[in-house]
Structures are given as C-alpha cells and as structure tokens.
Enzyme design. Structure first.
Site, PDB file in Angstrom:
ATOM      1  N   PRO A 181      17.904  50.253  22.614  1.00  0.00           N
ATOM      2  CG  PRO A 181      20.148  50.842  22.435  1.00  0.00           C
ATOM      3  CD  PRO A 181      19.250  49.687  22.790  1.00  0.00           C
ATOM      4  CG  ASN A 182      18.457  55.409  20.069  1.00  0.00           C
ATOM      5  OD1 ASN A 182      18.190  56.403  20.731  1.00  0.00           O
ATOM      6  ND2 ASN A 182      19.688  54.943  19.946  1.00  0.00           N
TER       7      ASN A 182
ATOM      8  NE  ARG B  52      17.016  55.029  15.556  1.00  0.00           N
ATOM      9  CZ  ARG B  52      17.471  53.832  15.844  1.00  0.00           C
ATOM     10  NH1 ARG B  52      16.657  52.892  16.261  1.00  0.00           N
ATOM     11  NH2 ARG B  52      18.749  53.558  15.697  1.00  0.00           N
TER      12      ARG B  52
ATOM     13  CD  GLU C   8      20.971  39.853  16.833  1.00  0.00           C
ATOM     14  OE1 GLU C   8      21.536  39.417  17.850  1.00  0.00           O
ATOM     15  OE2 GLU C   8      21.567  40.392  15.882  1.00  0.00           O
TER      16      GLU C   8
ATOM     17  NE  ARG D 133      21.492  50.783   8.481  1.00  0.00           N
ATOM     18  CZ  ARG D 133      20.991  51.244   9.632  1.00  0.00           C
ATOM     19  NH1 ARG D 133      20.218  50.471  10.374  1.00  0.00           N
ATOM     20  NH2 ARG D 133      21.270  52.472  10.027  1.00  0.00           N
TER      21      ARG D 133
ATOM     22  CG  ASN E 248      15.721  45.440  17.062  1.00  0.00           C
ATOM     23  OD1 ASN E 248      16.957  45.527  17.073  1.00  0.00           O
ATOM     24  ND2 ASN E 248      14.973  46.138  16.224  1.00  0.00           N
TER      25      ASN E 248
ATOM     26  CB  ALA F 295      23.122  50.818  19.079  1.00  0.00           C
TER      27      ALA F 295
ATOM     28  CE1 TYR G  13      16.920  50.991  11.886  1.00  0.00           C
ATOM     29  CE2 TYR G  13      17.099  53.339  12.335  1.00  0.00           C
ATOM     30  CZ  TYR G  13      17.678  52.087  12.263  1.00  0.00           C
ATOM     31  OH  TYR G  13      19.007  51.913  12.562  1.00  0.00           O
TER      32      TYR G  13
ATOM     33  CG  HIS H 153      18.763  43.526  13.516  1.00  0.00           C
ATOM     34  ND1 HIS H 153      19.102  44.325  14.582  1.00  0.00           N
ATOM     35  CD2 HIS H 153      19.454  42.376  13.652  1.00  0.00           C
ATOM     36  CE1 HIS H 153      19.989  43.684  15.329  1.00  0.00           C
ATOM     37  NE2 HIS H 153      20.215  42.503  14.791  1.00  0.00           N
TER      38      HIS H 153
HETATM   39  C1  DQA Z   1      18.510  47.941  14.251  1.00  0.00           C
HETATM   40  C2  DQA Z   1      19.866  47.988  13.520  1.00  0.00           C
HETATM   41  C3  DQA Z   1      20.948  48.515  14.429  1.00  0.00           C
HETATM   42  O1  DQA Z   1      22.199  48.563  13.736  1.00  0.00           O
HETATM   43  C4  DQA Z   1      20.614  49.926  14.908  1.00  0.00           C
HETATM   44  O2  DQA Z   1      21.592  50.390  15.816  1.00  0.00           O
HETATM   45  C5  DQA Z   1      19.255  50.029  15.472  1.00  0.00           C
HETATM   46  C6  DQA Z   1      18.157  49.294  14.830  1.00  0.00           C
HETATM   47  C7  DQA Z   1      17.361  47.514  13.316  1.00  0.00           C
HETATM   48  O3  DQA Z   1      16.332  47.111  13.833  1.00  0.00           O
HETATM   49  O4  DQA Z   1      17.478  47.619  12.096  1.00  0.00           O
HETATM   50  O5  DQA Z   1      19.006  50.774  16.407  1.00  0.00           O
HETATM   51  O6  DQA Z   1      18.595  46.979  15.286  1.00  0.00           O
END
Ligand code: DQA
Length: 144
Positions: free
Chosen positions: A9-10, A17, A97, A106, A73, A76, A22, A99
């Site tokens: 998501p997002n 964003r 995985e 964080r 990725n 959240a 990011y 990020h």
């Molecule tokens: C994320 C880190 C997550 O905590 C966050 O909710 C994201 C992006 C990252 O790529 O840094 O949406 O996965």
C-alpha cells in the site's frame, strides 16, 4: 528465471509521498531502474502493486508455479500482516523483503516485521537500490 516484484500500500504514491523519507522517484521509474538490472542478470521480472491486503495474498497464491522468486516491499503490511506472512509460507516461493527507508531507524512500530521471518532476508534503507539489491540477492539465491 521469473521474479515477481510485489509492492504494498501507498507505494503507488511514490514521487510525491513523503519525499524526505522515500525520495522523489515514482514506482514506474524504480521499475525501469530494476528492469535494467534484470536485463543484465537475464531474468524476467513482473511488477505488481496493490493497496489491499487480501489482493496481495491472492497475488502471492497465484505466483505459485509461475514465479521462481519474489522481491517484496509489503509497505505498512510489513508490520501488521499475518495473512501475507502465511501466504509466503504457504506457497514456499523464496522471497526477499525490501524497504526504501531503514525501518530500524524509524518509529518503534516499524522495527518489527511480521513478514521477514517468511523470507530469506531483508534489505532496508537503500532507496531504489533496495529493489536492485533485492533482485540480485534472490537471483543469486536461486542460482545456488
Ligand atoms: C516502507 C516502510 C514501511 O514502514 C512503510 O509503511 C512504507 C514503506 C519502505 O519501503 O521504506 O509504506 O516499506
């Protein structure tokens, strides 16, 4: 060799964003960046993104028999999703995985990943390079 690059998501909002966390690259430009590496490694990659947990679970289930590895990725859902973790375990497809940001640097709620224990390993904090490193890692793992 076929690799699925799956985004939670997002991540479709990348570019605008929270650029301080990011960066300013869009998911589409990251995809092009990763495709350059895929060409060098001689592997096929498919990109996918969903904002919906159940859809991500279905995509992982359908990956069985189609993909040799997953670079994911979970965004959240990393920190909340037993369902995505179980889906990864159910299909038994090796996964890495990734990020963009360093989740360990964080907020405390981001330090824990429910999904990472279902993966070979985790790459976190290298921006778009996390995607490239994730691809290199999964291909290296699959080549043995
Ligand atoms: C994320 C880190 C997550 O905590 C966050 O909710 C994201 C992006 C990252 O790529 O840094 O949406 O996965």
């Amino acid at each position: 060799m076929k690799i699925l690059i799956l985004n939670g998501p997002n991540l479709n909002m990348l570019g605008t964003r929270e650029p301080d966390k990011y960066g300013t690259e869009t998911l589409e430009s990251i995809e092009l960046f990763v495709r350059e590496e895929a060409l060098k490694l001689n592997v096929d990659v498919d990109f996918s993104q969903s904002n919906i947990e159940g859809e991500l679970v279905t995509i992982i289930q359908k990956a069985k028999g189609l993909y040799d590895g997953i670079v994911m990725n979970p965004a959240a859902y990393t920190h909340t999703s037993v369902a995505i973790r179980d889906a990864l375990l159910a299909v038994e497809i090796p996964a890495v995985e990734i990020h963009l940001s360093n989740i360990h640097k964080r907020e405390e709620f981001r330090h824990n990943s429910l999904t990472a224990p279902a993966c070979i390993g985790q790459i976190t904090g290298f921006g778009k390079y996390s995607y490239k490193l994730g691809l290199i890692a999964i291909v290296d793992y699959l080549k043995g």
